[in-house]
Design a protein around this motif. Sequence first.
Motif, PDB file in Angstrom:
ATOM      1  N   CYS A   1      -3.379   2.009   3.499  1.00 53.21           N
ATOM      2  CA  CYS A   1      -4.538   2.203   2.628  1.00 53.21           C
ATOM      3  C   CYS A   1      -4.885   3.686   2.505  1.00 53.21           C
ATOM      4  O   CYS A   1      -5.145   4.191   1.407  1.00 53.21           O
ATOM      5  CB  CYS A   1      -5.738   1.429   3.162  1.00 53.21           C
TER       6      CYS A   1
ATOM      7  N   TRP B   1       0.830  -1.213   0.000  1.00 54.70           N
ATOM      8  CA  TRP B   1       0.000   0.000   0.000  1.00 54.70           C
ATOM      9  C   TRP B   1       0.859   1.256   0.000  1.00 54.70           C
ATOM     10  O   TRP B   1       0.594   2.203  -0.754  1.00 54.70           O
ATOM     11  CB  TRP B   1      -0.937   0.003   1.206  1.00 54.70           C
TER      12      TRP B   1
ATOM     13  N   ALA C   1      -2.379   5.303   0.219  1.00 56.29           N
ATOM     14  CA  ALA C   1      -2.545   4.911  -1.179  1.00 56.29           C
ATOM     15  C   ALA C   1      -3.758   5.593  -1.805  1.00 56.29           C
ATOM     16  O   ALA C   1      -3.674   6.163  -2.904  1.00 56.29           O
ATOM     17  CB  ALA C   1      -2.673   3.396  -1.283  1.00 56.29           C
TER      18      ALA C   1
END
Length: 248
Positions: free
Chosen positions: A83, A30, A86
């Motif tokens: 996450c 990520w 990203a």
Amino acid sequence: MSITSAMHSNGVRVITMNYPPVNALPVAGWFGVADAMNEATKDAKTRAVILRAEGRGFNAGVDIKEMQSTEDFNAILGANRGCFAAFKSIYECAVPVIAAVNGFCLGGGVGLVGNADTIVASDTAYFGVPEVDRGALGAATHLARLVPTHMLRTLYFTSKNISAQRLAELGSVAEVVSADKLDETAFSYANEIAAKDPRVIRAAKEALNCIDPIDVNRSYRFEQGFTFELNLGGVADELRDDFVATGA
């Protein structure tokens, strides 16, 4: 296993995820996506980005097996931060991002494509957010960018998938093609964008982000708070252990 970034001569940068067997990204993966997207933003020669994947599917979300192999909260903290980084890097990438989706796009994968600017998909592609089944919450913010409100709630509560063709009918997927035409189609959109004045394109990306009705970064971060609660309560561990036990 890697995240690679390759610049083409016309200013199209291709970022490829390759984490077999199913592209369930570990924490490093990520952050790797975020680093590649941030590099694209900083590079004035980058005019458009294609986000794609090798293998059986585009993305199967976080690597739950990595998470369950740790005894503290470092893995869940790393996955949530990774996450967030990203998804944010795609949304804030200074140039348009075209997501080329092959096969399955699940969980965190929906977070990636939901923050992209254009989505093209293979005719076998499908999308889903099975977070409820895994004792987590998240990516509803991004699924909400793909489907209407009540469909979002139904898909989220039931963990059902939706096909690329149906998303194309709803207007969120730009084009559905055979798998062998996917990269070609993604390049077609990227090349068309790259041919325009990059100063205007970068200004347009910033302007469109500024008029979005929802702050997607704040919204997703809010969702993650409930994931932390479920982890602290032990619910998430129980359901993730059940998933790992299936051998999926």
